[in-house]
Design an enzyme around this catalytic site. Sequence first.
Site, PDB file in Angstrom:
ATOM      1  CB  THR A 111      13.356  76.775  37.483  1.00 47.71           C
ATOM      2  OG1 THR A 111      12.811  77.177  36.220  1.00 47.71           O
ATOM      3  CG2 THR A 111      13.307  75.266  37.588  1.00 47.71           C
ATOM      4  CE  LYS A 112      17.751  76.630  44.882  1.00 46.15           C
ATOM      5  NZ  LYS A 112      18.840  77.514  45.249  1.00 46.15           N
ATOM      6  CB  ILE A 113      11.796  80.896  43.338  1.00 46.06           C
ATOM      7  CG1 ILE A 113      12.877  81.986  43.469  1.00 46.06           C
ATOM      8  CG2 ILE A 113      10.581  81.239  44.197  1.00 46.06           C
ATOM      9  CD1 ILE A 113      12.525  83.286  42.760  1.00 46.06           C
TER      10      ILE A 113
END
Length: 293
Positions: free
Chosen positions: A169-171
């Site tokens: 999700t962060k990527i």
Amino acid sequence: MSGVIGFIGLGVMGEPICRNLLRKSGRAMLAFDLAAEPLARIVADGATAAKSVEDLVGGSETIFLCLPSAKHVMSVFSGILPAIRSGQTVIDLGTSDVGLTRAFAKQLADKGALWIDAPIARTRQAAQDGTLSVMVGATPEQFSKVEPLIRHFATDVTLCGGTGAGQVTKILNNMVLFETVNALAEAVAIAKHSGVEPKLLLETLSKGSADSFALRNHGMKAIVAREFPLRAFSTEYAMKDLSYALELGAQAGLNLRGAALIHEIFEETIDKGMGDAYFPVIAKLIDPSGFPE
């Protein structure tokens, strides 16, 4: 050791996160960093300096990592693994390779310990204010155990799925951010050359469907302000995160043309000596005449 928090990595984001944990959790804290200055500041605030990673792990119940890249996490992990004991939890706040994250989690699980990926998003100011967004990869039971601690430095804490889901999700958050910042830099460059004042442009776009966090922060505070500090999220770190997104795309058999183009832009920016600068510096690549030396 009961209840003691360990914190490894007192950089631009890590130091204010550590300080919020120390002040708000009411728990004893062990801290470790290779740089003496931030460590001294945290000790002055009430933490205890650990002599080594192994020393910190030996004296902590929950260990936070806030490190720049997977390479740094791998280096620290070599000290964590021999010292970790059953029942301990390691929470990784950095953005890292998904496969590596899952490998770390398995190695700790084999020793009865827990590895949770919880990469952070938002700005250094948000880290200082305790208003970060955190994306967590864990089971619901594991999440309920660590969420109260994370909320000492974050206002948005999201369970994204199992191990590695926080990293995915962060990527993808960063991939979208990078592509958006490039669009903003292009829009500002066109505006300058077409008789529209860049600040007015972005203020006006912020009132319509082109509004975004990136516009109000990276656009207004970096591109329009011509501010690209060195102690910020650098082009080199941005390219590292983007490479994780491209790797995930390749594994899924997807052709990510937009992300691939931003990767080329980052490479060219680094080649021109701007790898250490805050990544919206790509605006200089798009319109060098707009940023006279």
